[in-house]
Design a protein around this motif. Structure first.
Motif, PDB file in Angstrom:
ATOM      1  N   LEU A 164     -63.041   0.646 -38.574  1.00 49.32           N
ATOM      2  CA  LEU A 164     -62.549   0.621 -39.961  1.00 49.32           C
ATOM      3  C   LEU A 164     -63.686   0.726 -40.974  1.00 49.32           C
ATOM      4  CD1 LEU A 164     -60.015   0.381 -41.755  1.00 49.32           C
ATOM      5  CD2 LEU A 164     -60.393  -2.095 -41.812  1.00 49.32           C
ATOM      6  N   TYR A 165     -64.842   0.125 -40.646  1.00 48.22           N
ATOM      7  CA  TYR A 165     -65.907   0.078 -41.654  1.00 48.22           C
ATOM      8  C   TYR A 165     -66.319   1.476 -42.154  1.00 48.22           C
ATOM      9  CZ  TYR A 165     -70.140  -0.514 -44.179  1.00 48.22           C
ATOM     10  OH  TYR A 165     -71.076  -0.416 -45.173  1.00 48.22           O
ATOM     11  N   PRO A 166     -66.623   2.424 -41.287  1.00 47.88           N
ATOM     12  CA  PRO A 166     -67.014   3.747 -41.799  1.00 47.88           C
ATOM     13  C   PRO A 166     -65.919   4.411 -42.643  1.00 47.88           C
ATOM     14  CG  PRO A 166     -67.646   3.546 -39.494  1.00 47.88           C
ATOM     15  CD  PRO A 166     -66.759   2.371 -39.807  1.00 47.88           C
ATOM     16  N   TYR A 167     -64.656   4.171 -42.291  1.00 46.24           N
ATOM     17  CA  TYR A 167     -63.562   4.756 -43.079  1.00 46.24           C
ATOM     18  C   TYR A 167     -63.581   4.196 -44.505  1.00 46.24           C
ATOM     19  CZ  TYR A 167     -61.373   6.158 -38.601  1.00 46.24           C
ATOM     20  OH  TYR A 167     -61.096   6.707 -37.376  1.00 46.24           O
ATOM     21  N   LEU A 168     -63.721   2.878 -44.567  1.00 49.96           N
ATOM     22  CA  LEU A 168     -63.676   2.245 -45.883  1.00 49.96           C
ATOM     23  C   LEU A 168     -64.940   2.571 -46.685  1.00 49.96           C
ATOM     24  CD1 LEU A 168     -61.803   0.598 -47.556  1.00 49.96           C
ATOM     25  CD2 LEU A 168     -62.541  -1.460 -46.374  1.00 49.96           C
ATOM     26  N   ALA A 169     -66.065   2.639 -46.013  1.00 49.55           N
ATOM     27  CA  ALA A 169     -67.313   3.001 -46.713  1.00 49.55           C
ATOM     28  C   ALA A 169     -67.181   4.399 -47.322  1.00 49.55           C
ATOM     29  CB  ALA A 169     -68.496   2.935 -45.743  1.00 49.55           C
ATOM     30  N   LEU A 170     -66.514   5.288 -46.595  1.00 45.41           N
ATOM     31  CA  LEU A 170     -66.320   6.644 -47.121  1.00 45.41           C
ATOM     32  C   LEU A 170     -65.392   6.630 -48.343  1.00 45.41           C
ATOM     33  CD1 LEU A 170     -66.729   9.702 -46.947  1.00 45.41           C
ATOM     34  CD2 LEU A 170     -65.028   9.775 -45.115  1.00 45.41           C
ATOM     35  N   VAL A 171     -64.379   5.787 -48.302  1.00 47.35           N
ATOM     36  CA  VAL A 171     -63.487   5.663 -49.468  1.00 47.35           C
ATOM     37  C   VAL A 171     -64.282   5.149 -50.675  1.00 47.35           C
ATOM     38  CG1 VAL A 171     -61.497   4.413 -50.410  1.00 47.35           C
ATOM     39  CG2 VAL A 171     -61.378   5.373 -48.108  1.00 47.35           C
ATOM     40  N   LEU A 172     -65.138   4.149 -50.449  1.00 43.65           N
ATOM     41  CA  LEU A 172     -65.946   3.617 -51.554  1.00 43.65           C
ATOM     42  C   LEU A 172     -66.868   4.695 -52.109  1.00 43.65           C
ATOM     43  CD1 LEU A 172     -66.947  -0.051 -50.611  1.00 43.65           C
ATOM     44  CD2 LEU A 172     -64.921   0.810 -51.724  1.00 43.65           C
ATOM     45  N   ARG A 173     -67.392   5.497 -51.205  1.00 42.78           N
ATOM     46  CA  ARG A 173     -68.268   6.576 -51.677  1.00 42.78           C
ATOM     47  C   ARG A 173     -67.482   7.578 -52.536  1.00 42.78           C
ATOM     48  NH1 ARG A 173     -73.141   8.925 -51.220  1.00 42.78           N
ATOM     49  NH2 ARG A 173     -73.162  11.202 -51.144  1.00 42.78           N
ATOM     50  N   MET A 174     -66.259   7.857 -52.113  1.00 42.58           N
ATOM     51  CA  MET A 174     -65.442   8.777 -52.921  1.00 42.58           C
ATOM     52  C   MET A 174     -65.135   8.160 -54.282  1.00 42.58           C
ATOM     53  SD  MET A 174     -62.890  10.743 -50.336  1.00 42.58           S
ATOM     54  CE  MET A 174     -62.468   9.518 -49.113  1.00 42.58           C
ATOM     55  N   GLY A 175     -65.042   6.833 -54.311  1.00 46.78           N
ATOM     56  CA  GLY A 175     -64.798   6.133 -55.572  1.00 46.78           C
ATOM     57  C   GLY A 175     -65.928   6.346 -56.565  1.00 46.78           C
ATOM     58  N   LYS A 176     -67.138   6.553 -56.047  1.00 46.24           N
ATOM     59  CA  LYS A 176     -68.274   6.806 -56.949  1.00 46.24           C
ATOM     60  C   LYS A 176     -68.139   8.195 -57.567  1.00 46.24           C
ATOM     61  CE  LYS A 176     -71.690   3.642 -55.211  1.00 46.24           C
ATOM     62  NZ  LYS A 176     -72.104   3.369 -53.847  1.00 46.24           N
ATOM     63  N   ARG A 177     -67.578   9.104 -56.780  1.00 49.06           N
ATOM     64  CA  ARG A 177     -67.401  10.471 -57.256  1.00 49.06           C
ATOM     65  C   ARG A 177     -66.256  10.558 -58.265  1.00 49.06           C
ATOM     66  NH1 ARG A 177     -68.342  15.542 -54.298  1.00 49.06           N
ATOM     67  NH2 ARG A 177     -69.967  14.338 -53.283  1.00 49.06           N
ATOM     68  N   ARG A 178     -65.205   9.789 -57.979  1.00 48.50           N
ATOM     69  CA  ARG A 178     -63.984   9.898 -58.786  1.00 48.50           C
ATOM     70  C   ARG A 178     -63.677   8.541 -59.452  1.00 48.50           C
ATOM     71  NH1 ARG A 178     -59.005  12.750 -60.255  1.00 48.50           N
ATOM     72  NH2 ARG A 178     -57.662  11.025 -60.718  1.00 48.50           N
ATOM     73  N   PRO A 179     -64.031   8.389 -60.711  1.00 43.29           N
ATOM     74  CA  PRO A 179     -63.778   7.121 -61.398  1.00 43.29           C
ATOM     75  C   PRO A 179     -62.285   6.775 -61.363  1.00 43.29           C
ATOM     76  CG  PRO A 179     -65.128   8.592 -62.740  1.00 43.29           C
ATOM     77  CD  PRO A 179     -64.653   9.397 -61.584  1.00 43.29           C
ATOM     78  N   GLY A 180     -61.987   5.496 -61.186  1.00 42.37           N
ATOM     79  CA  GLY A 180     -60.597   5.045 -61.185  1.00 42.37           C
ATOM     80  C   GLY A 180     -59.976   5.038 -59.802  1.00 42.37           C
ATOM     81  N   LEU A 181     -60.687   5.605 -58.825  1.00 40.33           N
ATOM     82  CA  LEU A 181     -60.119   5.641 -57.471  1.00 40.33           C
ATOM     83  C   LEU A 181     -60.202   4.269 -56.810  1.00 40.33           C
ATOM     84  CD1 LEU A 181     -58.987   7.508 -55.228  1.00 40.33           C
ATOM     85  CD2 LEU A 181     -61.330   7.791 -54.440  1.00 40.33           C
ATOM     86  N   VAL A 182     -61.384   3.672 -56.853  1.00 42.35           N
ATOM     87  CA  VAL A 182     -61.570   2.353 -56.236  1.00 42.35           C
ATOM     88  C   VAL A 182     -61.651   1.325 -57.369  1.00 42.35           C
ATOM     89  CG1 VAL A 182     -63.052   0.924 -54.789  1.00 42.35           C
ATOM     90  CG2 VAL A 182     -62.767   3.349 -54.261  1.00 42.35           C
ATOM     91  N   THR A 183     -60.526   0.708 -57.653  1.00 39.76           N
ATOM     92  CA  THR A 183     -60.487  -0.316 -58.698  1.00 39.76           C
ATOM     93  C   THR A 183     -60.354  -1.678 -58.024  1.00 39.76           C
ATOM     94  OG1 THR A 183     -58.143   0.123 -58.841  1.00 39.76           O
ATOM     95  CG2 THR A 183     -59.517   1.152 -60.506  1.00 39.76           C
ATOM     96  N   ALA A 184     -60.451  -2.742 -58.824  1.00 43.20           N
ATOM     97  CA  ALA A 184     -60.471  -4.103 -58.272  1.00 43.20           C
ATOM     98  C   ALA A 184     -59.233  -4.408 -57.432  1.00 43.20           C
ATOM     99  CB  ALA A 184     -60.597  -5.102 -59.415  1.00 43.20           C
ATOM    100  N   ASP A 185     -58.119  -3.775 -57.739  1.00 44.84           N
ATOM    101  CA  ASP A 185     -56.884  -4.099 -57.006  1.00 44.84           C
ATOM    102  C   ASP A 185     -56.792  -3.402 -55.641  1.00 44.84           C
ATOM    103  OD1 ASP A 185     -56.608  -1.589 -58.359  1.00 44.84           O
ATOM    104  OD2 ASP A 185     -54.478  -1.633 -57.831  1.00 44.84           O
ATOM    105  N   LEU A 186     -57.687  -2.454 -55.378  1.00 42.42           N
ATOM    106  CA  LEU A 186     -57.560  -1.694 -54.118  1.00 42.42           C
ATOM    107  C   LEU A 186     -57.944  -2.546 -52.908  1.00 42.42           C
ATOM    108  CD1 LEU A 186     -56.890   1.128 -52.887  1.00 42.42           C
ATOM    109  CD2 LEU A 186     -59.350   1.597 -52.951  1.00 42.42           C
ATOM    110  N   ILE A 187     -59.031  -3.278 -53.019  1.00 43.31           N
ATOM    111  CA  ILE A 187     -59.553  -4.031 -51.876  1.00 43.31           C
ATOM    112  C   ILE A 187     -59.573  -5.515 -52.217  1.00 43.31           C
ATOM    113  CG2 ILE A 187     -61.502  -4.262 -50.296  1.00 43.31           C
ATOM    114  CD1 ILE A 187     -62.365  -1.446 -51.112  1.00 43.31           C
TER     115      ILE A 187
END
Ligand SMILES: N[C@@H](CCC(=O)N[C@@H](CS)C(=O)NCC(=O)O)C(=O)O
Length: 213
Positions: A164-187
């Protein structure tokens, strides 16, 4: 002859295998391939994996692809500490279940997000597929959050965490690219704390995707 490990930077599936190799202290020869250079399309690589995907290992002439199968193979052929799966059948079953759940329910929306955010130029980003993938990840993370009881996903550090860790790390990385993707309510707080714990592990530091540094 050291085990050959075919890897490409940024692949969460290859990262899982790298974490497993490091965790178990298995000697390996890292063969870094480039997607852009077409390394996965060569006849040599196709002979190892007709699907032309990383990761692949070659162990004493035995070629194996599919990251979940590789991790199980590493444990089966090098049993004992440090372990990737618990020796206790029920704990082992839970860890296997979590690997399966991550692959089944998390990886699919993560891949949709990769298509929609990383493989699509920002000027062509479309709200609908991004929001739909995010909603599926949110739902899955809520399940994980509720199930989180200890330091790691299922007992001791295991293949479940390395999946799971690499999957979630990749999501966080995408959040840096796309503002609003990874917000406080996601995780939630428990998964956030687990992420920080995973991030601080020496095996994670050592295997951090080179092009993310
Ligand atoms: N189910 C496979 C998935 C492997 C996979 O999709 N790898 C991607 C990188 S993340 C790949 O090599 N893609 C080839 C390409 O994009 O050309 C596994 O777990 O090993």
């Amino acid at each position: 002859m050291a085990l050959a490990f075919y890897y490409a930077s940024g692949s969460p599936y290859a990262w899982r295998v790298w974490l497993a190799l490091e965790h178990k202290g298995i000697p390996y020869e890292l063969k870094t391939l480039s997607f852009d250079a077409g390394d996965l399309k060569t006849p040599e690589f196709s002979a190892l994996n007709p699907r032309r995907k990383v990761p692949v290992i070659v162990d004493e002439g035995f070629a194996l692809y599919e990251s979940a199968a590789i991790v199980e193979y590493l444990e089966d052929t090098r049993p004992g500490e440090p372990r990737l799966f618990s020796p206790a059948p029920r704990q082992r079953a839970l860890q296997r279940r979590m690997v399966r759940e991550a692959d089944q329910y998390f990886a699919a929306p993560m891949e949709r997000l990769v298509e929609a955010v990383l493989f699509t130029p920002p000027e062509r980003w479309s709200e609908e597929p991004i929001a739909a993938a995010r909603a599926d990840l949110h739902e899955e993370l809520a399940v994980r959050e509720k199930a989180m009881g200890g330091e790691y996903l299922a007992g001791a550090l295991s293949a479940a965490d390395f999946t799971l860790y690499p999957y979630l790390a990749l999501v966080l990385r995408m959040g840096k690219r796309r503002p609003g993707l990874v917000t406080a309510d996601l995780i939630g707080p428990a998964i956030s704390a687990w992420m920080r714990r995973m991030e601080a592990l020496p095996v994670t530091r050592k295997t951090w995707p080179p092009h993310w540094k």
